[in-house]
Design a protein around this motif. Sequence first.
Motif, mmCIF file in Angstrom:
data_model
loop_
_atom_site.group_PDB
_atom_site.id
_atom_site.type_symbol
_atom_site.label_atom_id
_atom_site.label_comp_id
_atom_site.label_asym_id
_atom_site.label_seq_id
_atom_site.Cartn_x
_atom_site.Cartn_y
_atom_site.Cartn_z
ATOM 1 N N VAL A 192 0.853 -1.185 0.000
ATOM 2 C CA VAL A 192 0.000 0.000 0.000
ATOM 3 C C VAL A 192 0.893 1.240 0.000
ATOM 4 O O VAL A 192 1.854 1.319 0.767
ATOM 5 N N SER A 193 0.557 2.178 -0.865
ATOM 6 C CA SER A 193 1.305 3.433 -0.930
ATOM 7 C C SER A 193 0.340 4.597 -0.779
ATOM 8 O O SER A 193 -0.843 4.481 -1.105
ATOM 9 N N TRP A 194 0.874 5.694 -0.292
ATOM 10 C CA TRP A 194 0.075 6.912 -0.126
ATOM 11 C C TRP A 194 0.704 8.040 -0.925
ATOM 12 O O TRP A 194 1.934 8.158 -1.002
ATOM 13 N N TYR A 195 -0.165 8.876 -1.497
ATOM 14 C CA TYR A 195 0.277 10.014 -2.292
ATOM 15 C C TYR A 195 -0.529 11.244 -1.901
ATOM 16 O O TYR A 195 -1.683 11.152 -1.497
ATOM 17 N N GLN A 196 0.105 12.387 -2.089
ATOM 18 C CA GLN A 196 -0.590 13.663 -1.948
ATOM 19 C C GLN A 196 -0.690 14.278 -3.336
ATOM 20 O O GLN A 196 0.305 14.311 -4.068
ATOM 21 N N GLN A 197 -1.866 14.726 -3.713
ATOM 22 C CA GLN A 197 -2.033 15.351 -5.013
ATOM 23 C C GLN A 197 -2.573 16.761 -4.854
ATOM 24 O O GLN A 197 -3.616 16.976 -4.236
ATOM 25 N N THR A 198 -1.848 17.720 -5.379
ATOM 26 C CA THR A 198 -2.262 19.115 -5.383
ATOM 27 C C THR A 198 -2.111 19.668 -6.783
ATOM 28 O O THR A 198 -1.305 19.152 -7.571
ATOM 29 N N PRO A 199 -2.872 20.718 -7.129
ATOM 30 C CA PRO A 199 -2.757 21.296 -8.472
ATOM 31 C C PRO A 199 -1.343 21.780 -8.785
ATOM 32 O O PRO A 199 -0.867 21.643 -9.895
ATOM 33 N N GLY A 200 -0.660 22.305 -7.790
ATOM 34 C CA GLY A 200 0.658 22.872 -8.034
ATOM 35 C C GLY A 200 1.780 21.851 -8.091
ATOM 36 O O GLY A 200 2.697 21.974 -8.903
ATOM 37 N N GLN A 201 1.710 20.837 -7.266
ATOM 38 C CA GLN A 201 2.797 19.863 -7.139
ATOM 39 C C GLN A 201 2.502 18.527 -7.798
ATOM 40 O O GLN A 201 3.392 17.684 -7.921
ATOM 41 N N GLY A 202 1.274 18.304 -8.224
ATOM 42 C CA GLY A 202 0.959 17.027 -8.846
ATOM 43 C C GLY A 202 0.927 15.912 -7.805
ATOM 44 O O GLY A 202 0.661 16.139 -6.633
ATOM 45 N N LEU A 203 1.238 14.713 -8.266
ATOM 46 C CA LEU A 203 1.238 13.529 -7.400
ATOM 47 C C LEU A 203 2.589 13.398 -6.711
ATOM 48 O O LEU A 203 3.614 13.275 -7.372
ATOM 49 N N GLN A 204 2.574 13.412 -5.391
ATOM 50 C CA GLN A 204 3.819 13.267 -4.649
ATOM 51 C C GLN A 204 3.737 12.056 -3.739
ATOM 52 O O GLN A 204 2.770 11.889 -2.992
ATOM 53 N N PHE A 205 4.754 11.249 -3.769
ATOM 54 C CA PHE A 205 4.830 10.023 -2.990
ATOM 55 C C PHE A 205 5.047 10.334 -1.513
ATOM 56 O O PHE A 205 5.943 11.107 -1.157
ATOM 57 N N SER A 239 -3.396 -5.950 5.747
ATOM 58 C CA SER A 239 -2.927 -5.057 4.672
ATOM 59 C C SER A 239 -3.631 -3.705 4.647
ATOM 60 O O SER A 239 -3.201 -2.825 3.905
ATOM 61 N N ARG A 240 -4.668 -3.541 5.426
ATOM 62 C CA ARG A 240 -5.295 -2.219 5.522
ATOM 63 C C ARG A 240 -4.281 -1.214 6.065
ATOM 64 O O ARG A 240 -3.367 -1.579 6.812
ATOM 65 N N SER A 241 -4.436 0.031 5.652
ATOM 66 C CA SER A 241 -3.439 1.024 6.053
ATOM 67 C C SER A 241 -4.127 2.309 6.521
ATOM 68 O O SER A 241 -5.264 2.604 6.128
ATOM 69 N N GLU A 242 -3.437 3.016 7.363
ATOM 70 C CA GLU A 242 -3.885 4.337 7.796
ATOM 71 C C GLU A 242 -2.735 5.318 7.647
ATOM 72 O O GLU A 242 -1.567 4.943 7.779
ATOM 73 N N MET A 243 -3.090 6.564 7.360
ATOM 74 C CA MET A 243 -2.079 7.598 7.444
ATOM 75 C C MET A 243 -2.599 8.701 8.366
ATOM 76 O O MET A 243 -3.810 8.927 8.472
ATOM 77 N N ASN A 244 -1.688 9.322 9.045
ATOM 78 C CA ASN A 244 -2.021 10.340 10.024
ATOM 79 C C ASN A 244 -1.242 11.606 9.714
ATOM 80 O O ASN A 244 -0.058 11.545 9.366
ATOM 81 N N VAL A 245 -1.920 12.723 9.828
ATOM 82 C CA VAL A 245 -1.229 14.001 9.707
ATOM 83 C C VAL A 245 -1.518 14.780 10.991
ATOM 84 O O VAL A 245 -2.687 15.013 11.335
ATOM 85 N N TYR A 277 -5.679 13.127 -0.932
ATOM 86 C CA TYR A 277 -4.773 12.085 -0.467
ATOM 87 C C TYR A 277 -5.221 10.762 -1.066
ATOM 88 O O TYR A 277 -6.346 10.306 -0.856
ATOM 89 N N LEU A 278 -4.321 10.180 -1.815
ATOM 90 C CA LEU A 278 -4.626 8.959 -2.554
ATOM 91 C C LEU A 278 -3.874 7.776 -1.983
ATOM 92 O O LEU A 278 -2.693 7.868 -1.668
ATOM 93 N N CYS A 279 -4.587 6.693 -1.872
ATOM 94 C CA CYS A 279 -3.983 5.429 -1.482
ATOM 95 C C CYS A 279 -3.962 4.545 -2.721
ATOM 96 O O CYS A 279 -4.873 4.603 -3.551
ATOM 97 N N SER A 306 8.027 3.993 -4.720
ATOM 98 C CA SER A 306 8.818 5.202 -4.495
ATOM 99 C C SER A 306 9.645 5.586 -5.718
ATOM 100 O O SER A 306 10.111 6.712 -5.819
ATOM 101 N N LYS A 307 9.809 4.650 -6.635
ATOM 102 C CA LYS A 307 10.632 4.925 -7.827
ATOM 103 C C LYS A 307 9.813 5.420 -9.014
ATOM 104 O O LYS A 307 10.370 5.724 -10.059
ATOM 105 N N ILE A 308 8.499 5.480 -8.848
ATOM 106 C CA ILE A 308 7.643 5.901 -9.961
ATOM 107 C C ILE A 308 7.657 7.419 -10.050
ATOM 108 O O ILE A 308 7.458 8.121 -9.061
ATOM 109 N N ILE A 309 7.864 7.920 -11.243
ATOM 110 C CA ILE A 309 7.795 9.361 -11.487
ATOM 111 C C ILE A 309 6.554 9.626 -12.326
ATOM 112 O O ILE A 309 6.388 9.039 -13.409
#
Lengths: 113, 113
Positions: A32-45, A72-78, A89-91, B99-102
């Motif tokens: 499982v991976s988490w990403y942050q997506q914003t208009p300015g920065q795009g998809l960030q790992f 395999s379920r996941s949580e992220m905390n900010v 925030y995309l999983c 983490s290696k995906i761009i």
Amino acid sequence: KAGVTQTPRYLIKTRGQQVTLSCSPISGHRSVSWYQQTPGQGLQFLFEYFSETQRNKGNFPGRFSGRQFSNSRSEMNVSTLELGDSALYLCASSSTAGGHLQYFGPGTRLLVL
Amino acid sequence: QKEVEQDPGPLSVPEGAIVSLNCTYSNSAFQYFMWYRQYSRKGPELLMYTYSSGNKEDGRFTAQVDKSSKYISLFIRDSQPSDSATYLCAMSEEYSSASKIIFGSGTRLSIRP
């Protein structure tokens, strides 16, 4: 086969609060991976988990953390939310043999006021 | 210079036209190439993926990789209004780690009825 699910879908928080987002991967996917997506920065790992272990972490401050459970379920905390944390925030989950093939959930849209 | 460059658009074409979406990259070690489609307020959906050079066709979609020019393309034939979305390219050196995906920044596509 059911896709990746994320809860909640929308959240509104104020600065300084903390938030926990949840993700259930595709059945049989252990990564499982988490990403942050914003208009300015795009998809960030953000980070990647496999079998309850964090394998990789992106370039984000320590306020961002996550974990993975035995199912395999996941949580992220900010913690200590900032205005700039407003994002989608995309999983994503992937199979053991295909980490480059990310299957995304619908995302959690977080608005920090 | 970004590792992956993608024209943000917007690209507007009439229904039935052939659409060409492109990405250029600088890292010659990339071997895995993916295309994602993202509808507004949804998570990215894996559309196509290819390994190394060559073409891959799936229905109305064709993915093309030219490693000598460091250029990948996604062609959509007989475009439909339902193809209106943001298309993100993604690439990776290895198959095993998220983490290696761009990711590219995405091209917004609009198909006019």
